[in-house]
Design a protein around this motif. Structure first.
Motif, PDB file in Angstrom:
ATOM      1  N   ASN A 257      62.134 -20.012-103.068  1.00 11.55           N
ATOM      2  CA  ASN A 257      61.665 -19.592-101.748  1.00 11.55           C
ATOM      3  C   ASN A 257      60.303 -20.181-101.391  1.00 11.55           C
ATOM      4  O   ASN A 257      59.689 -19.779-100.397  1.00 11.55           O
ATOM      5  N   ASP A 260      57.984 -25.186 -97.535  1.00 10.20           N
ATOM      6  CA  ASP A 260      57.957 -26.646 -97.517  1.00 10.20           C
ATOM      7  C   ASP A 260      56.533 -27.176 -97.678  1.00 10.20           C
ATOM      8  O   ASP A 260      56.309 -28.215 -98.310  1.00 10.20           O
ATOM      9  N   GLU A 288      65.309 -34.104 -94.819  1.00  7.33           N
ATOM     10  CA  GLU A 288      66.427 -33.161 -94.836  1.00  7.33           C
ATOM     11  C   GLU A 288      65.972 -31.827 -95.440  1.00  7.33           C
ATOM     12  O   GLU A 288      66.487 -31.405 -96.483  1.00  7.33           O
ATOM     13  N   PRO A 289      65.023 -31.161 -94.810  1.00  8.68           N
ATOM     14  CA  PRO A 289      64.456 -29.924 -95.369  1.00  8.68           C
ATOM     15  C   PRO A 289      65.477 -28.812 -95.550  1.00  8.68           C
ATOM     16  O   PRO A 289      65.307 -27.954 -96.411  1.00  8.68           O
ATOM     17  N   HIS A 290      66.546 -28.828 -94.734  1.00  6.76           N
ATOM     18  CA  HIS A 290      67.555 -27.770 -94.805  1.00  6.76           C
ATOM     19  C   HIS A 290      68.285 -27.755 -96.154  1.00  6.76           C
ATOM     20  O   HIS A 290      68.838 -26.733 -96.561  1.00  6.76           O
ATOM     21  N   LEU A 291      68.301 -28.898 -96.849  1.00  9.59           N
ATOM     22  CA  LEU A 291      68.970 -28.957 -98.151  1.00  9.59           C
ATOM     23  C   LEU A 291      68.126 -28.349 -99.275  1.00  9.59           C
ATOM     24  O   LEU A 291      68.656 -28.022-100.337  1.00  9.59           O
ATOM     25  N   ARG A 292      66.830 -28.223 -99.053  1.00 11.29           N
ATOM     26  CA  ARG A 292      65.894 -27.600-100.002  1.00 11.29           C
ATOM     27  C   ARG A 292      66.020 -28.184-101.418  1.00 11.29           C
ATOM     28  O   ARG A 292      65.981 -27.465-102.428  1.00 11.29           O
ATOM     29  N   LYS A 293      66.161 -29.509-101.460  1.00  7.94           N
ATOM     30  CA  LYS A 293      66.282 -30.175-102.760  1.00  7.94           C
ATOM     31  C   LYS A 293      65.034 -29.980-103.618  1.00  7.94           C
ATOM     32  O   LYS A 293      65.131 -29.782-104.827  1.00  7.94           O
TER      33      LYS A 293
END
Length: 420
Positions: A257, A260, A288-293
Motif C-alpha cells: 500500500n 507512488d 503504468e501505475p495501476h499495475l503497482r509493479k
C-alpha cells in the motif's frame, strides 16, 4: 561501483565522521563494523530496520557485521528523541527482550562464511562493572561540557534529565571501545539520532587507544513519507517484525500500500534489488501505475526477508483470495490473518442460527426486514458465496475448519464469525 558510492545513490548516507578516511579504509581492507539496538520491547518494528539493512549491505561486500543488542544500555535508557525519562525495565524483562530481538536480527544476516555476523550483548562486559571502575576508567575521559553540547542531552536540560540517562552516551561509547579492542571494529553505523553517541565512542577510542587509532561513524537519514506523516505507523499502530504482533499478511499489505511518491525511495533504501532493476520499476510507476509493479516488488522483497518464502506465499495467497472473493480456498490460520481487523462476533459451537438471526445478532443488518432484503437482493455472502435463501440455516459446512464463517454484506463490509 564501490559500496559508499552505491549507498549515496540509494540515499542511505546522512553523516560521516571522516568521509575520506572511510573511503580509503574500505578500499584497502575488509573491516568489522557494528550497529546496535536497545531491547525496549520484545520485537523491533520497521522503524529499526534501515541501519541493520545497511549493515547487511556491508556484509554483502565482504565486511563483518557485529550486531549488538543492548542488554546493559537497555536497562538505562537512551535519551535520544525523548522529552521525558524512559520507564525502567527489570533485568528479566530486558533479558527476555534481548532473546527475542536476537532471533529477529539473525534472520537478516548471513550466519555462515568468513564474514558471518557476530552477535553480541553489551551486558556481557558492562553488566557486572562496578561504579568506581566506570567512573575511573571511562567517566574520567569524557568531560561534562562535552556531553552538555550533545543535542540529545541539551534538548533535555529544560525539562530535566536524570544522571542515569545523562551517562547513557558514555555506556554506548564503551561499547564502541570494547568492540574496537576485541573485534577490531572500525565503524559504528546508526540512525541520525545516534550521531552524538557515535562521536562519543570515537572520543573514547581516541583518548584510550594508542595514538593513530582509526575508527569511524556513519549515520543514516530519518525515513519520512512524501506526505509528511510518520513512516511505519498505521491506524492500528506500529508495524512489528514479530509475526504475532503484525502478521505476515499485514506486513505484506503495509508495503504493497506504499504511495507512488514513496515506493522508489523505499525500494532503494530497504531492498537489495539492483539500482538497474529499481530504475525499471520506477519507469513502471510513471507509465503504468495501476499495475503497482513497484509496490508488489517492495512487498515481496521485504516480506521474504523478514518472514521467509513460505510466509510470503501465504500473504500473496490471502491477498488474492480477498481480491477475488474466493474465501473457501483459505485455511483458518489464513482467515485469522486476513480478517484480523474486521468486526467479529462469537457464537456457541453448538448453536444453530438462521442466516437472518445471525445478521441481527452480529449487528450486520439493523433489522429483520433489512436482513431479509439484503439476502433476497444477493447482498449477503458466506465464505465468498452468495446466499439468497431467507430461510437458510447455517451448518457445519459453512465453517472453515470448524472455526470461522466469513459474512460479507455489500461489496466491502466483512464480518468474522467465530465458533467457541
Amino acid at each position: 561501483m564501490d559500496l559508499m558510492q552505491e549507498l549515496k545513490l540509494r540515499g542511505i548516507v546522512y553523516q560521516q565522521t571522516d568521509e575520506e578516511g572511510i573511503k580509503e579504509t574500505l578500499s584497502k581492507e575488509k573491516i568489522s563494523l557494528y550497529c546496535g539496538v536497545d531491547p525496549t520491547a520484545d520485537s523491533m518494528h520497521i522503524g529499526h530496520l534501515l541501519p541493520f539493512l545497511t549493515l547487511r549491505r556491508f556484509q554483502n561486500h565482504g565486511h563483518t557485521p557485529i550486531v549488538l543488542v543492548g542488554g546493559a544500555t537497555g536497562l538505562i535508557g537512551d535519551p535520544s528523541g525523548k522529552k521525558e525519562e524512559r520507564q525502567l525495565q527489570t533485568l528479566e524483562m530486558v533479558q527476555h527482550n534481548v532473546s527475542c530481538l536476537r532471533k529477529q536480527l539473525e534472520q537478516i544476516f548471513n550466519q555462515d562464511g568468513d564474514n558471518a555476523a557476530i552477535m553480541v550483548n553489551n551486558y556481557d562486559w558492562a553488566g557486572s562493572m562496578d561504579l568506581v571502575t566506570f567512573l575511573r576508567d571511562y567517566g574520567k575521559y569524557i568531560g561534562v561540557n562535552y556531553m552538555l553540547a550533545k543535542d540529545t542531552i541539551a534538548s533535555r536540560l529544560d525539562t530535566g534529565i536524570s544522571f542515569t540517562e545523562f551517562t547513557y552516551t558514555i555506556l554506548q561509547a564503551m561499547d564502541f571501545l570494547h568492540l574496537y579492542k576485541n573485534h577490531n571494529c572500525k565503524m559504528q553505523i546508526g540512525g541520525s539520532d545516534q550521531w552524538g553517541n557515535i562521536t562519543t565512542g570515537l572520543e573514547l577510542i581516541r583518548k584510550m587507544q594508542p595514538e593513530g587509532a582509526k575508527a569511524y561513524g556513519l549515520t543514516i537519514p530519518l525515513v519520512t513519507k512524501a506526505d509528511g506523516t510518520k513512516f511505519g505507523k498505521t491506524e492500528s499502530g506500529a508495524i512489528w517484525l514479530d509475526a504475532e504482533k503484525t502478521s505476515p499478511y499485514e506486513f505484506y499489505q503495509f508495503w504493497i500500500n506504499t504511495a507512488d511518491a514513496d515506493v522508489v525511495k523505499y525500494l532503494k533504501i530497504f531492498t537489495f534489488l539492483s539500482l538497474e532493476t529499481i530504475e525499471e520499476l520506477a519507469k513502471a510507476v510513471e507509465e503504468e501505475p495501476h499495475l503497482r509493479k513497484a509496490q508488489k516488488a517492495l512487498a515481496e522483497e521485504m516480506t521474504r526477508l523478514i518472514h521467509g518464502e513460505a510466509a510470503l506465499e501465504q500473504a500473496i495467497k490471502i491477498s488474492a483470495a480477498l481480491f477475488s472473493g474466493d474465501i473457501k480456498s483459505l485455511t483458518a490460520d489464513e482467515i485469522e490473518q486476513g480478517f484480523k481487523d474486521v468486526p467479529s462476533f462469537d457464537i456457541s459451537d453448538a448453536e444453530e442460527l438462521s442466516l437472518v438471526d445471525l445478521l441481527i445478532a452480529a449487528k450486520i443488518s439493523p433489522s429483520k426486514r433489512q436482513a431479509r432484503e439484503d439476502i433476497q437482493n444477493g447482498a449477503v455472502s458466506l465464505n465468498g458465496e452468495k446466499q439468497t435463501d431467507v430461510a437458510y440455516i447455517l451448518s457445519s459446512s459453512d465453517r472453515v475448519e470448524g472455526k470461522f464463517t466469513i459474512v460479507r454484506r455489500g461489496k466491502k463490509k466483512y464480518y468474522l464469525i467465530r465458533y467457541k
